[in-house]
Design an enzyme around this catalytic site. Structure first.
Site, PDB file in Angstrom:
ATOM      1  N   HIS A   8       0.820  -1.218   0.000  1.00 31.81           N
ATOM      2  CA  HIS A   8       0.000   0.000   0.000  1.00 31.81           C
ATOM      3  C   HIS A   8       0.856   1.272   0.000  1.00 31.81           C
ATOM      4  O   HIS A   8       2.043   1.260   0.311  1.00 31.81           O
ATOM      5  CB  HIS A   8      -0.929   0.010   1.220  1.00 31.81           C
ATOM      6  N   GLU A  81      -2.295  -7.029   7.335  1.00 30.67           N
ATOM      7  CA  GLU A  81      -0.970  -6.946   7.934  1.00 30.67           C
ATOM      8  C   GLU A  81      -0.847  -7.784   9.204  1.00 30.67           C
ATOM      9  O   GLU A  81      -1.846  -8.137   9.843  1.00 30.67           O
ATOM     10  CB  GLU A  81      -0.630  -5.479   8.237  1.00 30.67           C
TER      11      GLU A  81
END
Length: 207
Positions: A8, A81
């Site tokens: 990201h 994550e």
């Protein structure tokens, strides 16, 4: 199958070297710009579908990279994550370090010695859950000839690569954490995956 893995774009916590983990932090203006520039650089890639971590920074990155193309984005929690548990929101910058575990930087420097934070995840756990996602993906015959975008996170992306390469935890990071919006291309043929290019960026370093 061609799979483009992307980390990201930048967030304010990235910029301040604070632990995000599974905290739902949005991109900052720089992160959005990086994703847009990356999308422009990948305009010639004919994506068929996309997968994203459900965290907003990954979803927004996928949307910006796809640039309005009519491509469905499938959310999958297995590629979110790693969790830092009670340490999320704390800072690992050397001048503002406030993590209770003084050896926390083993996370980056010696992952085989990393102490999992309270209520956090270990390297073994994130490798296992991302591995489940990866095996499901490459096992889908209907995806065999598809070009796929996967928008994920720094550690989760490396965990996918650890599954592909069977990397020991001591060598988990390889050349280091990928830059924000860095792209890794993996080719899958008859269930066998090969990393074609790793950590490519489409923007100038000072952007």
């Amino acid at each position: 199958m061609l799979v483009y893995l992307i980390r990201h774009g930048q967030t304010e916590l990235n910029k301040k070297k604070m632990l995000q983990g599974q905290s739902d932090i949005e991109l900052n203006d720089c992160g959005r710009k990086l994703a847009e520039v990356t999308g422009e650089g990948m305009r010639g890639v004919a994506f068929d579908l996309a997968f994203s971590s459900p965290l907003i920074r990954a979803k927004e990155t996928a949307q910006l990279v796809l640039g309005g193309r009519d491509i469905h984005i499938v959310e999958d929690k297995r590629i979110q994550e790693i969790s830092f548990g009670e340490y999320e929101g704390l800072c690992y910058h050397k001048d503002y370090y406030n993590i209770p575990d003084k050896s926390f930087l083993n996370f980056f420097q010696a992952p085989e010695k990393y102490n999992t934070p309270p209520q956090g995840e270990s390297f073994e756990e994130i490798i296992r859950r991302t591995g489940g996602f990866w095996q499901d993906l490459i096992g889908r015959q209907e995806y065999a000839d598809k070009t796929i975008l996967i928008s994920t996170h720094g550690c989760a992306l490396k965990a996918i690569l650890a599954n592909i390469r069977n990397t020991p935890i001591s060598q988990f990071w390889g050349e280091g954490v990928h830059k924000n919006c860095a792209v890794t291309l993996v080719e899958v043929c008859d269930g066998a995956a090969k990393v074609i290019e790793e950590g490519k960026i489409y923007y100038k370093e000072n952007e």
